[in-house]
Each structure stands twice: as structure tokens, then as C-alpha cells.
Design a protein around this motif. Structure first.
Motif, PDB file in Angstrom:
ATOM      1  N   ARG A  90       9.331   4.832  13.423  1.00 26.56           N
ATOM      2  CA  ARG A  90       9.017   3.408  13.559  1.00 26.56           C
ATOM      3  C   ARG A  90       7.707   3.178  14.305  1.00 26.56           C
ATOM      4  O   ARG A  90       7.125   2.095  14.186  1.00 26.56           O
ATOM      5  CB  ARG A  90      10.174   2.688  14.242  1.00 26.56           C
ATOM      6  N   LYS A  91       7.265   4.172  15.064  1.00 24.78           N
ATOM      7  CA  LYS A  91       5.936   4.063  15.660  1.00 24.78           C
ATOM      8  C   LYS A  91       4.858   4.204  14.593  1.00 24.78           C
ATOM      9  O   LYS A  91       3.781   3.619  14.706  1.00 24.78           O
ATOM     10  CB  LYS A  91       5.747   5.134  16.739  1.00 24.78           C
ATOM     11  N   VAL A  92       5.154   4.994  13.569  1.00 23.65           N
ATOM     12  CA  VAL A  92       4.223   5.168  12.462  1.00 23.65           C
ATOM     13  C   VAL A  92       4.255   3.940  11.551  1.00 23.65           C
ATOM     14  O   VAL A  92       3.220   3.419  11.136  1.00 23.65           O
ATOM     15  CB  VAL A  92       4.567   6.430  11.648  1.00 23.65           C
ATOM     16  N   ASP A  93       5.475   3.484  11.248  1.00 20.86           N
ATOM     17  CA  ASP A  93       5.663   2.345  10.355  1.00 20.86           C
ATOM     18  C   ASP A  93       6.877   1.555  10.844  1.00 20.86           C
ATOM     19  O   ASP A  93       8.015   2.016  10.711  1.00 20.86           O
ATOM     20  CB  ASP A  93       5.881   2.828   8.920  1.00 20.86           C
ATOM     21  N   PRO A  94       6.665   0.356  11.396  1.00 23.05           N
ATOM     22  CA  PRO A  94       7.781  -0.454  11.914  1.00 23.05           C
ATOM     23  C   PRO A  94       8.819  -0.829  10.867  1.00 23.05           C
ATOM     24  O   PRO A  94       9.927  -1.254  11.222  1.00 23.05           O
ATOM     25  CB  PRO A  94       7.077  -1.713  12.459  1.00 23.05           C
ATOM     26  N   GLU A  95       8.478  -0.660   9.584  1.00 24.04           N
ATOM     27  CA  GLU A  95       9.421  -1.017   8.530  1.00 24.04           C
ATOM     28  C   GLU A  95      10.406   0.106   8.201  1.00 24.04           C
ATOM     29  O   GLU A  95      11.261  -0.059   7.324  1.00 24.04           O
ATOM     30  CB  GLU A  95       8.655  -1.407   7.264  1.00 24.04           C
ATOM     31  N   VAL A  96      10.293   1.245   8.874  1.00 21.43           N
ATOM     32  CA  VAL A  96      11.264   2.333   8.664  1.00 21.43           C
ATOM     33  C   VAL A  96      12.664   1.820   8.982  1.00 21.43           C
ATOM     34  O   VAL A  96      12.899   1.234  10.039  1.00 21.43           O
ATOM     35  CB  VAL A  96      10.923   3.551   9.543  1.00 21.43           C
ATOM     36  N   SER A  97      13.586   2.037   8.048  1.00 21.15           N
ATOM     37  CA  SER A  97      14.936   1.499   8.229  1.00 21.15           C
ATOM     38  C   SER A  97      15.986   2.556   8.565  1.00 21.15           C
ATOM     39  O   SER A  97      17.035   2.230   9.125  1.00 21.15           O
ATOM     40  CB  SER A  97      15.371   0.728   6.979  1.00 21.15           C
ATOM     41  N   GLY A 126      23.818  -1.811   8.941  1.00 19.04           N
ATOM     42  CA  GLY A 126      24.988  -2.651   8.721  1.00 19.04           C
ATOM     43  C   GLY A 126      25.111  -3.229   7.325  1.00 19.04           C
ATOM     44  O   GLY A 126      26.062  -3.965   7.044  1.00 19.04           O
ATOM     45  N   GLN A 127      24.195  -2.890   6.421  1.00 28.97           N
ATOM     46  CA  GLN A 127      24.200  -3.450   5.076  1.00 28.97           C
ATOM     47  C   GLN A 127      24.380  -2.350   4.029  1.00 28.97           C
ATOM     48  O   GLN A 127      23.849  -1.251   4.172  1.00 28.97           O
ATOM     49  CB  GLN A 127      22.881  -4.195   4.801  1.00 28.97           C
TER      50      GLN A 127
END
Length: 254
Positions: free
Chosen positions: A100-107, A184-185
Motif C-alpha cells: 500500500r506504500k507503493v500503491d494505496p489501491e492495493v486491496s 469484507g466483500q
């Protein structure tokens, strides 16, 4: 940090030369070259010039490997037979934070049980401790996957009775997937998901399925262990310990 650890990776290999005087290595006769067998053991005189040349590097390496990064209140034990362990949860959560530091969209994040090479002992966690956990030259990699491919990946995780995952809760029965939730999805086949992992897995290592045809891929210049070292250092700055709980993220239904 990256440059320093790359240097010490090289020094680690160089320092192994020092053990030649106490180890026994045997080279057997080759049918192709017809060379005679040569035995190297502790009777072979030590080359003091080589030892003296390497010794300063060895001392630097030992100093670096003994550098304390954090503290583990209890051991995080490696056990590949468990679907979930404190070690696997710690590693997957660290991988998620690094990603997430590389890409905040990592889920979510994924490792493999065999990819985590050693546990973490109770007590001081050193640079050497992290090298033992991840000794390989693996690089943090972000994969964007179609939802349909994430479903294939989820089935693989179920068939292998669980793998280290972050931000995932899954239920497995008889190695069949019962549920798989990211944040959660349920998996949406019409969405894409960004996965934090490392290049060995992304390149097909450990036969992981569902990740071979990503929508996009970013392989960073950061080694996994470098990310782990920075992660533990940040935990320490925040007054936290190197620990993890069993939270039921990978549940085997009997």
C-alpha cells in the motif's frame, strides 16, 4: 536502506569463504572429464592472506546482521501444515502494508507458506532475523487482477488448504472454497483488484494460479526483506511489537 542491504547481501556471500577451513567438501571423479577426486577438509592449510582480507567485511556484516530492529514478545513459529499461523499473518499483513506504500489501491496480499523460510524467535528481532525469514532476492510486486482471475486464485488457496493472505477472510471445506471475502466483500467478477505479492510468485513460483495474466503489473526495486526491515522499524517507532494474532482469516470447516 536498499543500497546498504544490497552491499551486505554481497558480504554475506563473501564471508562464507571463511568457513572453508572447518568444513569438508568432496568433489567426485567425473566420467566426462575423468578428473581425480579432490577432498577439501580442515587439514588443508588456511590462507591467512585471504582471511585477513575478508575479516573486516565479515566484522561489518556481523555488526549489521546483529542490528536490533524490534522485539517479538513470543516466537512466531513456521508451520506449513497450518492453514493460518501467527507467522503467516504477520508476513501477509507486512506485505499488505508495504504494497500500500507503493500503491494505496492495493486491496489484499498473498505469500506462500513455503516462501516464508523461517520463523522469528522470541526476543530481539535483528536484521539477521529478517534475512532468515526472506533470504531470497525477491522484489515487491503489485498485480492488478480481474475478478474472475481472483476467483481462480481463491480456488487455488482452498485447494492448498490455505496460504498467507492479508485483508482476506476465507472458509475452506475439504479443500473446496466456501467463501472468500476481500475487505469484507465477496469477489466481484466485474471488478479488478490490486494484489501485493513478490516477483517469484508473480512469475509462476509455487504454481500459484490466477495471476498469470494480470491487467497490469508493477515490479518495484524494493526487495521483500528490505520492506520487512522498514516495516519492523516503523512498528518500533510506533511503540508496537513484532507479533500477530490468529484471527480466523483462513478457516478450515470440519
Amino acid at each position: 536502506m536498499s543500497t546498504q542491504l544490497s552491499k551486505y547481501s554481497i558480504l554475506l556471500g563473501i564471508s562464507m569463504l571463511l568457513v572453508f577451513g572447518s568444513c569438508k567438501t568432496t568433489y567426485y571423479q567425473s566420467a566426462v572429464t575423468n578428473k581425480q577426486m579432490l577432498e577439501i577438509n580442515n587439514k588443508v592449510p588456511e590462507d591467512t592472506a585471504i582471511r585477513n582480507y575478508i575479516l573486516p567485511y565479515k566484522n561489518q556484516l556481523e555488526d549489521k546482521m546483529n542490528e536490533v530492529l524490534g522485539y517479538a514478545p513470543e516466537a512466531l513459529i513456521k508451520n506449513r501444515n497450518l492453514p493460518e499461523s501467527q507467522l503467516s499473518n504477520f508476513f501477509a499483513d507486512a506485505l499488505l502494508a508495504i504494497g500500500r506504500k507503493v500503491d494505496p489501491e492495493v486491496s489484499f496480499s498473498l505469500a506462500t507458506k513455503d516462501g516464508i523460510r523461517a520463523g522469528i524467535k522470541q526476543g530481539d528481532v535483528t536484521v539477521g532475523s529478517i534475512f532468515e525469514v526472506m533470504p531470497f532476492e525477491n522484489y515487491i510486486t503489485i498485480l492488478e487482477l480481474k475478478g474472475t482471475d481472483v476467483q481462480v486464485l481463491a480456488d487455488f488457496i482452498a485447494e492448498t488448504n490455505g496460504q498467507p493472505v492479508g485483508n482476506v477472510v476465507t472458509q475452506i471445506k475439504d479443500k473446496k472454497l466456501q467463501s472468500f471475502k476481500i475487505g469484507g466483500q465477496d469477489i466481484d467478477p466485474n471488478k479488478t483488484y490490486k494484489l501485493a505479492t513478490y516477483d517469484f510468485i508473480a512469475n509462476g513460483g509455487d504454481l500459484v494460479r490466477g495471476i498469470g495474466n494480470p491487467v497490469s503489473r508493477v515490479t518495484t526495486s524494493e526487495r521483500v526483506r528490505e520492506g520487512l526491515i522498514a516495516y519492523v522499524q516503523q512498528l518500533t517507532k510506533e511503540g508496537k511489537k513484532v507479533e500477530a494474532k490468529l484471527d480466523g482469516r483462513v478457516k478450515i470447516i470440519e
